[in-house]
Design a protein around this motif. Structure first.
Motif, PDB file in Angstrom:
ATOM      1  N   TYR A   1      -1.815   5.348  -0.602  1.00 27.29           N
ATOM      2  CA  TYR A   1      -2.981   4.507  -0.874  1.00 27.29           C
ATOM      3  C   TYR A   1      -3.191   3.640   0.368  1.00 27.29           C
ATOM      4  O   TYR A   1      -2.496   2.639   0.552  1.00 27.29           O
ATOM      5  CB  TYR A   1      -2.747   3.654  -2.121  1.00 27.29           C
ATOM      6  CG  TYR A   1      -2.619   4.474  -3.369  1.00 27.29           C
ATOM      7  CD1 TYR A   1      -3.751   4.857  -4.079  1.00 27.29           C
ATOM      8  CD2 TYR A   1      -1.368   4.882  -3.832  1.00 27.29           C
ATOM      9  CE1 TYR A   1      -3.639   5.627  -5.237  1.00 27.29           C
ATOM     10  CE2 TYR A   1      -1.243   5.649  -4.981  1.00 27.29           C
ATOM     11  CZ  TYR A   1      -2.388   6.023  -5.674  1.00 27.29           C
ATOM     12  OH  TYR A   1      -2.270   6.783  -6.816  1.00 27.29           O
ATOM     13  N   TRP A   2      -4.138   4.061   1.180  1.00 25.40           N
ATOM     14  CA  TRP A   2      -4.248   3.512   2.530  1.00 25.40           C
ATOM     15  C   TRP A   2      -5.402   2.505   2.651  1.00 25.40           C
ATOM     16  O   TRP A   2      -6.460   2.684   2.082  1.00 25.40           O
ATOM     17  CB  TRP A   2      -4.458   4.637   3.547  1.00 25.40           C
ATOM     18  CG  TRP A   2      -3.299   5.567   3.617  1.00 25.40           C
ATOM     19  CD1 TRP A   2      -3.091   6.696   2.871  1.00 25.40           C
ATOM     20  CD2 TRP A   2      -2.152   5.421   4.447  1.00 25.40           C
ATOM     21  NE1 TRP A   2      -1.894   7.271   3.189  1.00 25.40           N
ATOM     22  CE2 TRP A   2      -1.286   6.511   4.157  1.00 25.40           C
ATOM     23  CE3 TRP A   2      -1.750   4.491   5.401  1.00 25.40           C
ATOM     24  CZ2 TRP A   2      -0.069   6.690   4.798  1.00 25.40           C
ATOM     25  CZ3 TRP A   2      -0.547   4.674   6.047  1.00 25.40           C
ATOM     26  CH2 TRP A   2       0.284   5.762   5.734  1.00 25.40           C
ATOM     27  N   SER A   3      -5.105   1.443   3.415  1.00 22.94           N
ATOM     28  CA  SER A   3      -6.108   0.437   3.734  1.00 22.94           C
ATOM     29  C   SER A   3      -6.087   0.193   5.239  1.00 22.94           C
ATOM     30  O   SER A   3      -5.153   0.607   5.932  1.00 22.94           O
ATOM     31  CB  SER A   3      -5.822  -0.868   2.980  1.00 22.94           C
ATOM     32  OG  SER A   3      -6.720  -1.869   3.375  1.00 22.94           O
ATOM     33  N   LEU A   4      -7.128  -0.469   5.726  1.00 24.16           N
ATOM     34  CA  LEU A   4      -7.224  -0.763   7.155  1.00 24.16           C
ATOM     35  C   LEU A   4      -7.027  -2.261   7.365  1.00 24.16           C
ATOM     36  O   LEU A   4      -7.698  -3.074   6.744  1.00 24.16           O
ATOM     37  CB  LEU A   4      -8.597  -0.348   7.685  1.00 24.16           C
ATOM     38  CG  LEU A   4      -8.781  -0.365   9.197  1.00 24.16           C
ATOM     39  CD1 LEU A   4      -7.850   0.601   9.871  1.00 24.16           C
ATOM     40  CD2 LEU A   4     -10.221  -0.025   9.536  1.00 24.16           C
ATOM     41  N   LEU A   5      -6.080  -2.637   8.228  1.00 28.76           N
ATOM     42  CA  LEU A   5      -5.775  -4.035   8.508  1.00 28.76           C
ATOM     43  C   LEU A   5      -6.106  -4.354   9.962  1.00 28.76           C
ATOM     44  O   LEU A   5      -5.942  -3.517  10.851  1.00 28.76           O
ATOM     45  CB  LEU A   5      -4.287  -4.336   8.271  1.00 28.76           C
ATOM     46  CG  LEU A   5      -3.851  -4.660   6.835  1.00 28.76           C
ATOM     47  CD1 LEU A   5      -4.012  -3.446   5.946  1.00 28.76           C
ATOM     48  CD2 LEU A   5      -2.410  -5.146   6.830  1.00 28.76           C
ATOM     49  N   LEU A   6      -6.553  -5.589  10.191  1.00 28.85           N
ATOM     50  CA  LEU A   6      -6.912  -6.048  11.524  1.00 28.85           C
ATOM     51  C   LEU A   6      -6.046  -7.254  11.863  1.00 28.85           C
ATOM     52  O   LEU A   6      -6.025  -8.240  11.124  1.00 28.85           O
ATOM     53  CB  LEU A   6      -8.395  -6.431  11.565  1.00 28.85           C
ATOM     54  CG  LEU A   6      -9.056  -6.626  12.923  1.00 28.85           C
ATOM     55  CD1 LEU A   6      -8.994  -5.359  13.748  1.00 28.85           C
ATOM     56  CD2 LEU A   6     -10.517  -7.040  12.734  1.00 28.85           C
ATOM     57  N   TYR A   7      -5.289  -7.178  12.957  1.00 25.03           N
ATOM     58  CA  TYR A   7      -4.367  -8.229  13.371  1.00 25.03           C
ATOM     59  C   TYR A   7      -4.917  -9.006  14.563  1.00 25.03           C
ATOM     60  O   TYR A   7      -5.551  -8.440  15.451  1.00 25.03           O
ATOM     61  CB  TYR A   7      -3.010  -7.631  13.769  1.00 25.03           C
ATOM     62  CG  TYR A   7      -2.054  -7.457  12.623  1.00 25.03           C
ATOM     63  CD1 TYR A   7      -1.228  -8.496  12.219  1.00 25.03           C
ATOM     64  CD2 TYR A   7      -1.966  -6.243  11.944  1.00 25.03           C
ATOM     65  CE1 TYR A   7      -0.345  -8.337  11.171  1.00 25.03           C
ATOM     66  CE2 TYR A   7      -1.086  -6.072  10.897  1.00 25.03           C
ATOM     67  CZ  TYR A   7      -0.266  -7.124  10.511  1.00 25.03           C
ATOM     68  OH  TYR A   7       0.605  -6.963   9.473  1.00 25.03           O
ATOM     69  N   ALA A   8      -4.602 -10.314  14.615  1.00 19.03           N
ATOM     70  CA  ALA A   8      -4.985 -11.146  15.758  1.00 19.03           C
ATOM     71  C   ALA A   8      -3.946 -11.077  16.876  1.00 19.03           C
ATOM     72  O   ALA A   8      -4.122 -11.703  17.914  1.00 19.03           O
ATOM     73  CB  ALA A   8      -5.176 -12.590  15.321  1.00 19.03           C
TER      74      ALA A   8
END
Length: 860
Positions: A551-558
């Motif tokens: 179950y995949w999601s997209l994450l954005l890191y600073a």
């Protein structure tokens, strides 16, 4: 008896608002450009027309063009595409309208400048020519435009615009279908010209370059001497010799032409007897025609032939022609055949001498190479094609040719074969690189899956790497967890391909040069699939395929490692699309979809709708209103709907009562708490209990000022000024306004007076103001109801002032309201007294004092 309250009724027509509207069967004399309106009663129905400077334009008949038909219209490429008219006095100046290049015409006694000959404007078609001009000195004649004349509208405009300021001028005319000349010519004028534009329609639009000025890439041109424009009415327009043609071979033919109505452009092999390679359907105006063709099995001539069909005599203009090996998609604009270039180089180097004349020719070739180098590099980088060989040949040629061209007045010894080989190596590498780019373009198109709608609802983030805000879940479906989820909408679909793109990544604080986004599997808490992004102003994109399990999601890191780095990063124009080809940025459509499901009803003067978007002439959304329950946007301007959702619009009023102005520099919450970034400059009014006046903050007995404190001697012996009553101190009527004469104060003083108002009816209101000689309000007090002999003591600095009192009310029919306003003196009713400051505390720029009387005071 039933009483009702009538507010008012009125009707205002357009003629009430314009002193320059005339009605009649003939136009008015001496019209003013853009202001004079004429209601033409000679036609039925009547037409409202506006004077443009050259024609009467129907106001409700605006026709907008857009495509610029002029080559090199901002002169960034020198005067390429133009030719001299008269003496070669035209100069390529760096003082352009937008900081770039422009045309400069010095003051001359003759008709000199630039021209485009053989220019055809279609018969009956309306065109608009516009340009930016800056007049330094006026002369006797300026001709700017197509087949213009000394009495042109532009000349009249240039005779009245301010000197030394960039101004936009334009004319509208109708084409004749006959080849004419386009002029940029002046006599006696000293003038700069920039951003010239010729477009179809009767209304000028913002400047844009001609599509043929935009650099594209492709293979080498096989046609010799193919870039010389000409106009002809012959059946056989021309033939172009090709360097090599192979039977049964695929080619791409590109021709830019303008064909007369009823005619078509045909390209033939073998002198016209071997069958048509392609017959093009006519397109209005100057157009680029291209087709994928195949040579016949027998080739009699190494050439292609252009025919003007079906009738001779009809005018056709050919601007350029190209023939490329293979089926190139998309085709490119014209470039010279390498043989044309090498022929010139052979002549230059044949005697192993490089003379001054030959150096100028070599310099021209080298400047053309320099001009295209960075563009070709950019294209190669976009398509991921190695340019190592191309760069090496360019820098080798640079090292060789630069010393030879350091002096253009002397003859240099060269080895002819070396000279030719340096150029030949570059052109060979250039051709190979352009062909590789074209093949990559074709391969990409053959396997293209265009991205769909934006799946990321929020397109802008500012993330700090030292908190939970260090990352954002761009796509998540309500998975049970204690972690904060930002987008509880959907999982990425297993096995499908997506493309993630982002417009800009800016570092607000910290030292990160890279950030990352990653795929996160909630079943295994795995984040092994990640990609590095650079902190950059350029758009970046990355294609990925979701694994088949999880179950995949997209994450954005600073940052690079979650919350371990102290970075604050801004992400702009975020897009996530299904497919392998990103499109230009568009916001997510979730809220728009909700609006599509709504309805719009119009009942008389009432319009009921869900979402109203306002756009400008460039079709850009700049503001609107939202009634959707799912968003918190009420009214906004200075931004798109998506920017309003993300609190990025310049002005925003939310449904919960909060909002912002000046792009968020002024903002307030739901209970009225306000935050403001910027400079406050207040010339009047109040702040807390202090009155703002001149350069001080004052109350009745205290003052903070940038002026020096009064001398002790003036405080011990205060000055007094007296102003006696006049008839204007009392006024009565529907709206009563009492006011004093000018009160001239030669010293800082405390002015004392009383105010009385009366008002019958409803909605009783009063207002007391003191204004200075610039009509700025330095003191104000207002309220509802009436006041009786209300005492005011106001501290005023040196200057001239007027006291105003207003009394207003709404009448109760059938009574006529008589409001009154009265100003009186504080001690005696018939005069107002101003006394030099006493009984006050003041802090100035050179000390302070607290003064109660001439016996009790503190003075420093």
């Amino acid at each position: 008896l039933i009483m009702s309250k009538v507010v008012s009724t009125s009707q205002i027509t357009i003629t009430d608002q314009n002193d320059y509207i005339y009605t009649g069967t003939t136009p008015p004399l001496n019209p003013i450009v853009g202001l004079t309106l004429w209601i033409d009663t000679s036609v039925n129905p009547n037409q409202l027309k506006r004077w443009t400077g050259s024609v009467w334009e129907i106001v409700n008949n605006i026709q907008v063009g857009g495509t610029n038909l002029l080559p090199n219209s901002s002169f960034e490429d020198g005067f390429n595409g133009w030719m001299n008219h008269g003496a070669p006095i035209a100069q390529n100046s760096s003082d352009g309208f937008n900081g770039g290049k422009c045309l400069y015409l010095p003051k001359q006694s003759n008709y000199d400048g630039l021209q485009l000959q053989g220019f055809v404007c279609d018969a009956g078609q309306t065109y608009t020519f516009s340009c930016m001009v800056k007049v330094i000195q006026r002369g006797s004649l300026v001709i700017l435009g197509w087949n213009d004349n000394p009495l042109s509208a532009i000349r009249l405009q240039l005779a009245t615009i301010p000197l030394n300021q960039w101004q936009k001028v334009h004319i509208t005319f109708t084409g004749t279908g006959v080849a004419g000349t386009f002029y940029l010519v002046s006599k006696g004028y000293e003038v700069y010209v920039d951003h010239a534009k010729l477009e179809k329609g009767n209304h000028p639009t913002d400047w844009s370059p001609s599509p043929n000025d935009i650099i594209k890439t492709g293979g080498r041109n096989l046609l010799l001497n193919s870039g010389i424009p000409f106009t002809s009415g012959s059946y056989l327009l021309t033939s172009y010799t090709a360097t090599s043609l192979v039977p049964n071979q695929k080619y791409t033919v590109v021709v830019k032409a303008s064909m007369s109505a009823g005619q078509n452009l045909s390209v033939y092999w073998n002198g016209g007897s071997g069958g048509a390679a392609v017959a093009f359907s006519r397109v209005e105006g100057p157009s680029v025609y291209y087709a994928h063709v195949t040579t016949p099995s027998t080739l009699t001539y190494q050439a292609i032939y252009l025919f003007n069909m079906p009738n001779t005599g009809a005018q056709a203009t050919i601007y350029y022609a190209c023939l490329y090996e293979g089926h190139i998609s998309p085709p490119i604009d014209w470039s010279p055949a390498p043989e044309d270039v090498f022929g010139r180089l052979d002549e230059i180097s044949s005697d192993n001498k490089l003379t001054p004349d030959e150096k100028y020719l070599a310099l021209k070739e080298w400047q053309a190479i320099q001009g295209e180098f960075s563009s070709i590099q950019t294209q190669a980088d976009i398509f991921g094609i190695s340019r190592t060989v191309y760069d090496a040949t360019y820098y080798a040629l640079n090292s060789y040719i630069t010393p030879l061209l350091s002096s253009l007045t002397s003859t240099s010894d060269i080895v002819g074969s070396t000279f030719r080989n340096k150029f030949n190596d570059y052109y060979t590498a250039r051709t190979n690189l352009l062909l590789a780019i074209s093949q990559k373009q074709k391969d990409d198109l053959d396997n293209l899956e265009i991205g769909g709608g934006n799946l990321s609802l929020h397109n802008h983030y500012i993330l700090a790497a030292n908190s939970w805000e260090s990352y954002k879940y761009l796509l998540v479906k309500g998975y049970q967890s204690t972690q904060p989820f930002n987008e509880p909408d959907t999982y990425l679909v297993n096995g499908r391909t997506y493309v993630f793109s982002i417009g800009k990544i800016r570092l607000i604080s910290g030292n990160a040069s890279q950030v990352r986004f990653l795929l996160y599997d909630f079943t295994s808490n795995s984040d092994s699939h990640y990609h590095i992004l650079n902190v950059s102003e350029s758009r970046q994109q990355y294609q990925f395929t979701v694994p088949s399990v999880g179950y995949w999601s997209l994450l954005l890191y600073a940052g690079m490692s979650g919350a371990t780095q102290n970075n604050t990063v801004e992400f702009v124009d975020i897009m996530l699309q299904e497919g392998n080809k990103a499109t230009s940025f568009t916001p997510a459509t979730k809220y728009l979809t909700e609006a599509f499901k709504g309805s719009t009803e119009i009942q008389g003067g009432i319009v009921n709708t869900n979402l109203l978007l306002m756009k400008n002439s460039a079709e850009e959304i700049t503001g609107g209103f939202s009634g959707l329950s799912s968003d918190n946007v009420g009214l906004w301007t200075g931004g798109t709907y998506n920017e309003a959702l993300n609190s990025l619009s310049k002005v925003l009023f939310r449904k919960d009562g909060s909002g912002q102005l000046a792009g968020g520099n002024i903002s307030w919450d739901t209970i009225g708490n306000m935050a403001m970034k910027g400079v406050i400059e207040a010339l009047g009014g109040k702040m807390g209990g202090f009155t703002i006046q001149s350069n001080s903050l004052s109350t009745m007995n205290m003052s903070f000022s940038d002026s020096p404190v009064e001398a002790l001697s003036s405080l011990l012996s205060p000055s007094i000024a007296t102003f006696y009553s006049q008839s204007s101190w009392y006024q009565s009527g529907l709206s009563a306004h009492a006011y004093t004469q000018y009160l001239y104060l030669s010293f800082d003083a405390q002015v004392a007076f009383k105010v009385t108002t009366t008002a019958p009816g409803d909605d009783l209101r009063w207002r007391v103001e003191i204004t200075n000689q610039d009509s700025q309000v330095v003191f104000i007090d207002a309220g509802v109801g009436v006041i009786t002999q209300k005492l005011y003591t106001v501290n005023l600095s040196i200057g001239t002032y007027t006291i105003h009192v207003y009394s207003l009310s709404t009448p109760l029919l059938p009574l006529v309201p008589i409001n009154t306003a009265l100003i009186e003196g504080a001690v005696q009713s018939y005069y107002i007294q101003a006394t030099g400051y006493v009984n006050q505390t003041k802090i100035g720029n050179n000390g302070l004092y607290s003064f109660w009387s001439n016996m009790l005071y503190f003075y420093l």
